[in-house]
Design a protein around this motif. Structure first.
Motif, mmCIF file in Angstrom:
data_model
loop_
_atom_site.group_PDB
_atom_site.id
_atom_site.type_symbol
_atom_site.label_atom_id
_atom_site.label_comp_id
_atom_site.label_asym_id
_atom_site.label_seq_id
_atom_site.Cartn_x
_atom_site.Cartn_y
_atom_site.Cartn_z
ATOM 1 N N ARG A 379 -69.409 -7.914 32.824
ATOM 2 C CA ARG A 379 -70.773 -7.378 32.778
ATOM 3 C C ARG A 379 -70.820 -5.879 33.007
ATOM 4 O O ARG A 379 -71.821 -5.238 32.729
ATOM 5 C CB ARG A 379 -71.644 -8.081 33.824
ATOM 6 C CG ARG A 379 -71.723 -9.604 33.633
ATOM 7 C CD ARG A 379 -72.214 -10.266 34.909
ATOM 8 N NE ARG A 379 -71.332 -9.977 36.034
ATOM 9 C CZ ARG A 379 -71.694 -10.065 37.310
ATOM 10 N NH1 ARG A 379 -72.915 -10.432 37.632
ATOM 11 N NH2 ARG A 379 -70.836 -9.784 38.269
ATOM 12 N N VAL A 380 -69.755 -5.306 33.523
ATOM 13 C CA VAL A 380 -69.678 -3.863 33.773
ATOM 14 C C VAL A 380 -68.998 -3.200 32.582
ATOM 15 O O VAL A 380 -67.899 -3.624 32.193
ATOM 16 C CB VAL A 380 -68.890 -3.585 35.069
ATOM 17 C CG1 VAL A 380 -68.706 -2.075 35.270
ATOM 18 C CG2 VAL A 380 -69.596 -4.202 36.264
ATOM 19 N N PRO A 381 -69.592 -2.174 31.985
ATOM 20 C CA PRO A 381 -68.949 -1.509 30.849
ATOM 21 C C PRO A 381 -67.550 -1.023 31.202
ATOM 22 O O PRO A 381 -67.337 -0.396 32.249
ATOM 23 C CB PRO A 381 -69.878 -0.333 30.550
ATOM 24 C CG PRO A 381 -71.211 -0.751 31.084
ATOM 25 C CD PRO A 381 -70.910 -1.582 32.293
ATOM 26 N N GLY A 382 -66.594 -1.308 30.344
ATOM 27 C CA GLY A 382 -65.212 -0.936 30.627
ATOM 28 C C GLY A 382 -65.021 0.555 30.800
ATOM 29 O O GLY A 382 -64.177 0.995 31.593
ATOM 30 N N LEU A 383 -65.813 1.352 30.094
ATOM 31 C CA LEU A 383 -65.642 2.803 30.142
ATOM 32 C C LEU A 383 -66.214 3.444 31.406
ATOM 33 O O LEU A 383 -66.081 4.653 31.592
ATOM 34 C CB LEU A 383 -66.248 3.449 28.892
ATOM 35 C CG LEU A 383 -65.290 3.626 27.689
ATOM 36 C CD1 LEU A 383 -64.293 4.722 27.949
ATOM 37 C CD2 LEU A 383 -64.565 2.329 27.370
ATOM 38 N N VAL A 384 -66.817 2.631 32.283
ATOM 39 C CA VAL A 384 -67.218 3.175 33.580
ATOM 40 C C VAL A 384 -65.985 3.674 34.336
ATOM 41 O O VAL A 384 -66.058 4.620 35.122
ATOM 42 C CB VAL A 384 -67.985 2.114 34.402
ATOM 43 C CG1 VAL A 384 -68.223 2.599 35.830
ATOM 44 C CG2 VAL A 384 -69.320 1.804 33.748
ATOM 45 N N LEU A 385 -64.841 3.048 34.074
ATOM 46 C CA LEU A 385 -63.595 3.522 34.680
ATOM 47 C C LEU A 385 -63.324 4.973 34.311
ATOM 48 O O LEU A 385 -62.820 5.745 35.126
ATOM 49 C CB LEU A 385 -62.424 2.643 34.234
ATOM 50 C CG LEU A 385 -61.031 3.098 34.692
ATOM 51 C CD1 LEU A 385 -60.936 3.076 36.215
ATOM 52 C CD2 LEU A 385 -59.947 2.243 34.065
ATOM 53 N N TYR A 386 -63.653 5.365 33.084
ATOM 54 C CA TYR A 386 -63.424 6.744 32.665
ATOM 55 C C TYR A 386 -64.262 7.712 33.500
ATOM 56 O O TYR A 386 -63.838 8.845 33.777
ATOM 57 C CB TYR A 386 -63.767 6.907 31.183
ATOM 58 C CG TYR A 386 -62.758 6.318 30.222
ATOM 59 C CD1 TYR A 386 -61.952 5.244 30.580
ATOM 60 C CD2 TYR A 386 -62.623 6.832 28.938
ATOM 61 C CE1 TYR A 386 -61.030 4.702 29.701
ATOM 62 C CE2 TYR A 386 -61.702 6.307 28.041
ATOM 63 C CZ TYR A 386 -60.917 5.230 28.422
ATOM 64 O OH TYR A 386 -60.017 4.703 27.549
#
Length: 493
Positions: A379-386
């Motif tokens: 549910r959390v966008p993967g690119l939040v890691l960026y």
């Protein structure tokens, strides 16, 4: 009689928490002992005027004109010119909370007895705080050799000039704001213009706010790593809590590490991570395994900053300093704020390390989420890691020293601490680290959800539920991180 939200300023050693309370709206009461000390301090100035002895900023001019006499007939005009000439700040204004902290810190300084100002001037500063008349103070202008431009704006408001920040966000002429509050502008007496300016009240006042935020961040950092241990433990053999055991913490013995490890153990109390039959890795990556050492270093850095703020709040930092015991006015350099500035610098370095490890834990959590992401179960966008990686990169840049950027401003003002810049970069570092930790919590909660596991930790369980509720709100990533940070930084009591 004082009320429950009053801060009484007497002769006891002031605390940063008192400045924070005033910044947050507490009323100020000047104790009789403080008023007596103010009167005694002012008497030192009056005697110097009567004796005609040469004193910087009293009957001698400022800066390069330090040995040029001032005609006593010019004393009143000199006070007005001094304030007007120092109103050179630029940029966006401080927040109302920050501006109140500046006024509070300067008022605390008056009560220490080194300023040589009248009790009436201290009372005027207390009055604008209690009436919530908040000076508009531009952010930039001080180089940390006394926060001259910031404090000139405070003095300008008290004397009826300057500008005030309204609660609704507008601006108002100081004379109108004082009149609306039933206050009368105060004319400065000889020496009071320089005395009002001669302190690092921006760095001390707003620094006290930053210290409180940094202290809250130490708890949030422990909560984030505990949640991450639960998450990786639910997905496989990772998440070995042994590195946070009392045995390991005591083997080194650092107070900060011991406190951080104890906090993580408390959060994980009752967790399945401690199950006797659990198969787990013998040791996790360093970003997990050495978190209590990193967070301990952060705690120690926060403690050093707090202790230095206590020193600064109790200091007689004025130049010249009025000494009641000897009856003398003596020029010096107690406005040199390098010890405080270095604590701001050190804390930024500690934050950069803590955030770097948090970003690596987020990367590990994101990798563990890869199968669920491929199946559409995250549910959390993967690119939040960026975003966390970008924040960590900026934090590394902000960790570089700024105090060595001092330049010569005049023939006599040839070194400065740049404490305000060190503080402003610290504030940005705190903001970014808060974001990085929130992103870690989001990944940990998402991994727990994807695996269908609920952490059993007495502290991590409610925390995971709070972050999970944020994720379920369906808001965009920007708001997601903000709300997750609020959940992570919420007082758990």
């Amino acid at each position: 009689m004082s009320g429950p939200r009053d801060v009484v300023l007497g002769t006891a050693r002031p605390q940063p928490s008192e400045v924070v309370a005033i910044a947050d709206g507490a009323r100020v009461v000047l104790a009789p002992a403080a008023l007596d000390l103010l009167a005694a301090s002012r008497a030192v100035v009056d005697r110097a005027i009567e004796a005609g002895e040469p004193v910087y900023g009293l009957n001698r001019r400022l800066g390069a004109g330090r040995d040029t006499a001032i005609d006593p007939a010019e004393f009143d005009a000199f006070q007005r010119r001094t304030i007007r000439n120092h109103r050179g700040g630029v940029g966006e204004p401080l927040s109302r909370r920050e501006a109140r902290a500046v006024v509070a810190a300067r008022l605390v300084g008056f009560t220490r007895g080194g300023a040589g100002v009248r009790p009436e001037l201290a009372a005027a500063y207390a009055a604008i705080l209690n009436a919530d008349v908040v000076p508009l103070i531009p952010k930039r202008g001080s180089v940390g050799a006394a926060d001259l431009t910031a404090l000139a704006e405070v003095a300008a408001v008290v004397t009826g000039d300057g500008t005030v920040l309204e609660a609704e966000g507008g601006e108002l002429a100081a004379a109108d704001a004082l009149a609306a509050a039933g206050l009368t502008p105060l004319a400065l007496a000889p020496h009071e213009a320089l005395a009002a300016l001669s302190a690092n009240a921006y760095s001390v006042g707003v620094g006290s706010l930053a210290a409180v935020e940094a202290d809250r961040l130490t708890l949030a950092a422990d909560r984030a790593v505990a949640l991450s241990l639960e998450a990786v433990g639910s997905a496989g053999p990772a998440g070995n809590p042994g590195a946070f055991s009392e045995l390991v913490a005591d083997a080194r013995g650092g107070e900060g590490q011991q406190a951080s490890a104890a906090a993580v153990r408390s959060l994980l109390s009752g967790s399945a991570l401690y199950a006797a039959d659990r198969v787990m890795t013998v040791q996790d990556p360093l970003s997990f395994r050495t978190a209590s050492q990193l967070h301990g270093a952060l705690q120690q850095s926060v403690r050093r900053l707090h202790d230095e703020l206590v020193v600064e709040l109790a200091a007689r930092s004025e130049n010249p300093v009025a000494d009641v015991a000897s009856g003398r006015l003596v020029s010096g350099g107690n406005f040199q704020a390098l010890p405080l500035a270095l604590d701001f610098e050190s804390l930024r370095v500690a934050l950069a390390h803590v955030a770097a490890a948090s970003e690596r834990r987020s990367a590990a959590l994101s990798l563990a989420l890869a199968p669920a992401r491929a199946d559409g179960r995250t549910r959390v966008p993967g690119l939040v890691l960026y975003a966390a990686a970008a924040d960590a990169a900026e934090l590394r840049q902000l960790a570089a020293p700024v105090t060595l950027g001092s330049t010569t401003l005049s023939g006599v003002e040839d070194h400065a601490s740049l404490a305000p810049l060190a503080l402003q970069t610290l504030q940005r570092s705190l903001e970014l680290t808060r974001e990085v930790l929130a992103i870690e919590a989001l990944h940990a909660s998402d991994l727990l959800h994807a695996g269908g596991s609920v952490p059993a930790g007495h502290g991590t369980g409610p925390l995971a539920a709070a972050v999970d509720e944020v994720i379920g709100s369906g808001v965009p990533a920007r708001e997601l991180v903000t709300r997750a940070a609020d959940a992570l930084f919420a007082d758990p009591r």
